[in-house]
Design an enzyme around this catalytic site. Sequence first.
Site, PDB file in Angstrom:
ATOM      1  N   GLU A 288       0.809  -1.226   0.000  1.00  0.00           N
ATOM      2  CA  GLU A 288       0.000   0.000   0.000  1.00  0.00           C
ATOM      3  C   GLU A 288       0.839   1.271   0.000  1.00  0.00           C
ATOM      4  OE1 GLU A 288      -2.912  -0.188   3.111  1.00  0.00           O
ATOM      5  OE2 GLU A 288      -3.978  -1.815   2.146  1.00  0.00           O
TER       6      GLU A 288
ATOM      7  N   GLU B 117      -5.120  -8.713   0.752  1.00  0.00           N
ATOM      8  CA  GLU B 117      -5.842  -8.367   1.980  1.00  0.00           C
ATOM      9  C   GLU B 117      -7.313  -8.124   1.679  1.00  0.00           C
ATOM     10  OE1 GLU B 117      -4.396  -5.042   4.342  1.00  0.00           O
ATOM     11  OE2 GLU B 117      -2.319  -5.712   4.048  1.00  0.00           O
TER      12      GLU B 117
END
Length: 482
Positions: free
Chosen positions: A170, A378
């Site tokens: 991320e 995720e």
Amino acid sequence: MEHKRLSPFPADFLWGSASAAYQVEGAWDQGGKGPSVWDNFVRIPGKTFKETTGDVAVDHYHKYKEDVALMAEQGLKAYRFSIAWSRILPEGSGAVNEEGLRFYENLIDELLAHQIEPVVTLYHWDIPQALQDQYGGWESRQVIADFTNYATLVFNRFKGKVKHWVTLNEQNVFISHGYMLATHPPGVSDPKRMYAANHHANLANASAIKAFRELGVPGKIGPSFAYGPNYAIDSKPENVLAALNAEEYNANFWMDVYMWGEYPKAVFTWLEEQGWAPDILPGDTELLKQGAPDFMGLNYYQTATNAFNPIDGVGLGKMNTTGEKGTTEEQGIPGLFKNAANPYLEKTNWDWEIDPTGLRIGLRRIASRYRVPVFITENGLGEYDKLTAESEIHDDYRIDYLRRHALAIQEAISDGVEMIGYCTWSFTDLLSWLNGYQKRYGFVFVDRDEADEKDLKRYKKDSFYWYKKTIAANGANLIDEK
Ligand code: GAL
């Protein structure tokens, strides 16, 4: 599109679960580890919920064998975890901490002994403090060589054992929170510095992938991107344009660079207009193009719904880190878009919208824009959980969330999207960065809270058994449970 019959999950589909070093390990100053920027940031008063830290976290560093035994009992096919850079290189570069390498080697060997595939993330936000002090971390081009050196060390040590690698977790989150919202280290709020740091992270990502290929490491590598597909609030053309702005600014701005080595034209032009565009030096674009990943790692939690936002409109707003529903502030980028509540979606207590169809939409957009396989690295639900007097946790809301999202994956597969696997967030409960320990994501409840570490005992939640059944059936149960 609707299908008469859904395609099955591929036979080698990786049903997994994920974590990150700072959120689970603890042992923050043990085993020769150097401090990372998070070790210091959490000590600044007011930065985290009830001043929580990952000093102990859920003590995975000492309890990893117990955790792996639980994974094996569940039948997990893959476990995604991150390596703490400063556990391997306490100063960020230079002297290698063999004890740190051995910890991860033991973990990897333990997983392999239980037929669980290790999926290794090289960077989940914890740059060594030494590099932050020395040259400002991501703000210096020196980080490109240092990250590549660290990655090379890890590749050489674990090649052959690890088949799937994640470079940066991320990047969009650690860069925007670190350099714009000032809610993550280094707590800066300066767009010019943010886009420079981001460009260096892009180059570091590409350089590590290039090194991976040059070293002939067997396996696949890619970044994990936090993608929230953007919708327009309605069909008013100004709002549709706002959603396009949001998609280009929040998503293509990162994924285009990973895949094609180029920033989207409209966003880059807008950055130049603001005086915020990063310096692209000779050789940068070539390097970026040499670092195209094998897959796109997708961290999916929610979609965003957008509306027109004038140039003097709403700007940055506060996040809900307390779990008091409805406390998220309105936010946007003046002149580009603002976020609006989607009337069709339920929200969690942390105001995250629940949208399984959004996952299918995201998978479709990635697959058709970039034509690469997707690995969901995720996805999960952060909620309050209750340990009953019988030591049980009845998290039917989590089962419902995961079941609907897993079904959306099966629908995307039926649409033609090539999928590698699905790692839920998370295996055990863990530290939720800014939200303390009360926001729980795991299949395994860990008995601790913000005030008291208690005994850190592990308890299997109802969702643990549901995922076990789903893995055993390779997802064939999902459609019937609808
Ligand atoms: C992601 C992050 C994870 C975890 C998750 C849920 O942004 O990669 O570390 O915190 O959110 O909150």
